[in-house]
Design a protein around this motif. Structure first.
Motif, PDB file in Angstrom:
ATOM      1  N   LEU A   1      -1.796 -11.255  19.690  1.00  0.00           N
ATOM      2  CA  LEU A   1      -2.115 -10.465  18.500  1.00  0.00           C
ATOM      3  C   LEU A   1      -3.549 -10.664  18.028  1.00  0.00           C
ATOM      4  O   LEU A   1      -4.172  -9.744  17.500  1.00  0.00           O
ATOM      5  CB  LEU A   1      -1.150 -10.805  17.364  1.00  0.00           C
ATOM      6  CG  LEU A   1       0.220 -10.142  17.413  1.00  0.00           C
ATOM      7  CD1 LEU A   1       1.099 -10.659  16.291  1.00  0.00           C
ATOM      8  CD2 LEU A   1       0.093  -8.630  17.325  1.00  0.00           C
ATOM      9  N   ILE A   2      -4.083 -11.868  18.219  1.00  0.00           N
ATOM     10  CA  ILE A   2      -5.451 -12.118  17.769  1.00  0.00           C
ATOM     11  C   ILE A   2      -6.463 -11.935  18.902  1.00  0.00           C
ATOM     12  O   ILE A   2      -7.642 -12.255  18.750  1.00  0.00           O
ATOM     13  CB  ILE A   2      -5.592 -13.512  17.120  1.00  0.00           C
ATOM     14  CG1 ILE A   2      -5.305 -14.629  18.105  1.00  0.00           C
ATOM     15  CG2 ILE A   2      -4.687 -13.619  15.906  1.00  0.00           C
ATOM     16  CD1 ILE A   2      -5.556 -16.035  17.532  1.00  0.00           C
ATOM     17  N   GLY A   3      -5.984 -11.430  20.047  1.00  0.00           N
ATOM     18  CA  GLY A   3      -6.880 -11.092  21.141  1.00  0.00           C
ATOM     19  C   GLY A   3      -7.294 -12.248  22.017  1.00  0.00           C
ATOM     20  O   GLY A   3      -8.274 -12.141  22.768  1.00  0.00           O
ATOM     21  N   LEU A   4      -6.557 -13.353  21.967  1.00  0.00           N
ATOM     22  CA  LEU A   4      -6.962 -14.551  22.714  1.00  0.00           C
ATOM     23  C   LEU A   4      -6.476 -14.535  24.157  1.00  0.00           C
ATOM     24  O   LEU A   4      -7.216 -14.880  25.084  1.00  0.00           O
ATOM     25  CB  LEU A   4      -6.442 -15.800  21.995  1.00  0.00           C
ATOM     26  CG  LEU A   4      -6.786 -17.142  22.629  1.00  0.00           C
ATOM     27  CD1 LEU A   4      -8.299 -17.357  22.630  1.00  0.00           C
ATOM     28  CD2 LEU A   4      -6.104 -18.281  21.859  1.00  0.00           C
TER      29      LEU A   4
ATOM     30  N   VAL B   1       2.732 -10.679   9.420  1.00  0.00           N
ATOM     31  CA  VAL B   1       2.094  -9.762   8.481  1.00  0.00           C
ATOM     32  C   VAL B   1       0.783 -10.357   7.967  1.00  0.00           C
ATOM     33  O   VAL B   1      -0.265  -9.690   7.927  1.00  0.00           O
ATOM     34  CB  VAL B   1       3.045  -9.428   7.313  1.00  0.00           C
ATOM     35  CG1 VAL B   1       2.305  -8.665   6.212  1.00  0.00           C
ATOM     36  CG2 VAL B   1       4.236  -8.614   7.818  1.00  0.00           C
ATOM     37  N   ALA B   2       0.822 -11.631   7.583  1.00  0.00           N
ATOM     38  CA  ALA B   2      -0.376 -12.291   7.062  1.00  0.00           C
ATOM     39  C   ALA B   2      -1.424 -12.501   8.152  1.00  0.00           C
ATOM     40  O   ALA B   2      -2.634 -12.372   7.909  1.00  0.00           O
ATOM     41  CB  ALA B   2       0.000 -13.629   6.424  1.00  0.00           C
ATOM     42  N   LEU B   3      -0.952 -12.832   9.358  1.00  0.00           N
ATOM     43  CA  LEU B   3      -1.870 -13.022  10.483  1.00  0.00           C
ATOM     44  C   LEU B   3      -2.627 -11.728  10.797  1.00  0.00           C
ATOM     45  O   LEU B   3      -3.845 -11.732  10.994  1.00  0.00           O
ATOM     46  CB  LEU B   3      -1.095 -13.504  11.703  1.00  0.00           C
ATOM     47  CG  LEU B   3      -1.890 -13.683  13.007  1.00  0.00           C
ATOM     48  CD1 LEU B   3      -2.961 -14.754  12.845  1.00  0.00           C
ATOM     49  CD2 LEU B   3      -0.947 -14.046  14.163  1.00  0.00           C
ATOM     50  N   LEU B   4      -1.902 -10.613  10.832  1.00  0.00           N
ATOM     51  CA  LEU B   4      -2.550  -9.326  11.086  1.00  0.00           C
ATOM     52  C   LEU B   4      -3.542  -8.978   9.973  1.00  0.00           C
ATOM     53  O   LEU B   4      -4.619  -8.434  10.237  1.00  0.00           O
ATOM     54  CB  LEU B   4      -1.496  -8.232  11.208  1.00  0.00           C
ATOM     55  CG  LEU B   4      -0.725  -8.194  12.535  1.00  0.00           C
ATOM     56  CD1 LEU B   4       0.422  -7.191  12.457  1.00  0.00           C
ATOM     57  CD2 LEU B   4      -1.658  -7.835  13.684  1.00  0.00           C
ATOM     58  N   SER B   5      -3.200  -9.299   8.750  1.00  0.00           N
ATOM     59  CA  SER B   5      -4.100  -9.052   7.624  1.00  0.00           C
ATOM     60  C   SER B   5      -5.389  -9.850   7.778  1.00  0.00           C
ATOM     61  O   SER B   5      -6.498  -9.324   7.573  1.00  0.00           O
ATOM     62  CB  SER B   5      -3.408  -9.401   6.309  1.00  0.00           C
ATOM     63  OG  SER B   5      -4.277  -9.238   5.217  1.00  0.00           O
ATOM     64  N   ASP B   6      -5.248 -11.126   8.160  1.00  0.00           N
ATOM     65  CA  ASP B   6      -6.426 -11.965   8.382  1.00  0.00           C
ATOM     66  C   ASP B   6      -7.264 -11.445   9.545  1.00  0.00           C
ATOM     67  O   ASP B   6      -8.497 -11.444   9.490  1.00  0.00           O
ATOM     68  CB  ASP B   6      -5.994 -13.414   8.654  1.00  0.00           C
ATOM     69  CG  ASP B   6      -5.924 -14.253   7.396  1.00  0.00           C
ATOM     70  OD1 ASP B   6      -6.225 -13.729   6.308  1.00  0.00           O
ATOM     71  OD2 ASP B   6      -5.570 -15.442   7.500  1.00  0.00           O
ATOM     72  N   TRP B   7      -6.581 -11.024  10.618  1.00  0.00           N
ATOM     73  CA  TRP B   7      -7.307 -10.504  11.782  1.00  0.00           C
ATOM     74  C   TRP B   7      -8.095  -9.256  11.398  1.00  0.00           C
ATOM     75  O   TRP B   7      -9.263  -9.112  11.759  1.00  0.00           O
ATOM     76  CB  TRP B   7      -6.320 -10.207  12.917  1.00  0.00           C
ATOM     77  CG  TRP B   7      -6.975  -9.598  14.114  1.00  0.00           C
ATOM     78  CD1 TRP B   7      -7.671 -10.244  15.098  1.00  0.00           C
ATOM     79  CD2 TRP B   7      -7.029  -8.199  14.447  1.00  0.00           C
ATOM     80  NE1 TRP B   7      -8.144  -9.340  16.026  1.00  0.00           N
ATOM     81  CE2 TRP B   7      -7.769  -8.081  15.652  1.00  0.00           C
ATOM     82  CE3 TRP B   7      -6.520  -7.043  13.851  1.00  0.00           C
ATOM     83  CZ2 TRP B   7      -8.003  -6.852  16.262  1.00  0.00           C
ATOM     84  CZ3 TRP B   7      -6.758  -5.822  14.456  1.00  0.00           C
ATOM     85  CH2 TRP B   7      -7.497  -5.724  15.643  1.00  0.00           C
TER      86      TRP B   7
END
Length: 246
Positions: free
Chosen positions: A134-137, A179-185
């Motif tokens: 999800l964070i592109g790693l 949800v929060a992780l996507l918001s931060d990303w």
């Protein structure tokens, strides 16, 4: 003699540490794949038990594993599975969406919608896979645990923020985390901060699970077992908050 996979993890940890009694302990058994008693693929388990037996107190919420073992090698598929599980659209700019071609996404949609070759899993290892994608790693793994290893390597040791889980009776749901992780990303926060917050989130929900079990059963010994605990960043963060809490 057949022993359930995560009970074996718990018992092995006790034996390794010379546990001499049949008194129960809290077993946080986190790994990638182990057949559960209900036929699902377990891997994010909070158990209460010892050598002779166990009770499953809570588990990571189930998500489909589309394509079965093939998804272990393609974290991007697990990311799309979790996105669908939490009701999040596969928006075209998301890293796992960009990684998987339209034809494969069509197949995944059919598998996830109809439950075709998509066994359920509560695996913490697959949660790490999904978060890393999800964070592109990391979208494709060439060796076991690669996404989680790279997520650990990327984590900022000076970051102590965390994302929430929703704890319900018998399960802990990572929907608020994603949800929060996507918001931060989307806000452009540095990848090393996101990686650390993912680890911190799992450490904190582990503490919450242990507190809940302790309150009900007055058990204060915790066994951490399963391959996910080879992650030293997660292990240290978890020990650092479990020990002061007793």
């Amino acid at each position: 003699v057949q022993v359930q996979h995560h009970h074996a993890h718990l018992a092995a940890c006790l034996a390794d540490n010379h546990w001499q009694t049949q008194d129960p302990v809290i077993g946080l058994c986190y790994d990638g794949t182990g057949l559960g008693l209900d036929g699902a693929i377990w891997g994010g388990e909070a158990l209460l038990g010892g050598y002779a037996g166990f009770e499953r107190m809570s588990h990571l919420s189930y998500a489909p594993l589309p394509g079965g073992d093939v998804t272990v090698k393609k974290p991007a598929r697990m990311a799309l599975s979790w996105l669908k599980q939490i009701g999040q659209d596969w928006e075209p700019d998301l890293p796992p969406v960009l990684e998987i071609c339209p034809e494969e996404r069509t197949t995944l949609t059919a598998q996830l919608t109809r439950g075709i070759n998509a066994p359920l899993t509560s695996s913490m290892g697959r949660l790490f896979d999904a978060a890393a994608s999800l964070i592109g790693l990391r979208h494709t793994a060439t060796y076991e645990g690669q996404a989680a290893i790279e997520l650990e390597a990327a984590a900022d040791p000076d970051e102590f923020g965390a994302y929430p889980f929703e704890i319900r009776t018998g399960e802990f749901d990572p929907k608020p985390l994603f949800v929060a992780l996507l918001s931060d990303w989307r806000a452009g926060r540095p990848l090393n901060k996101l990686a650390a917050r993912i680890h911190n989130s799992i450490a904190r929900v582990s503490l919450d699970l242990c507190r809940s079990i302790r309150t009900k059963y007055a058990v204060t010994t915790v066994a951490l077992s399963g391959g996910v605990w080879q992650n030293r960043f997660l292990l240290r963060r978890t020990l650092d908050i479990l020990a002061p809490d007793g």
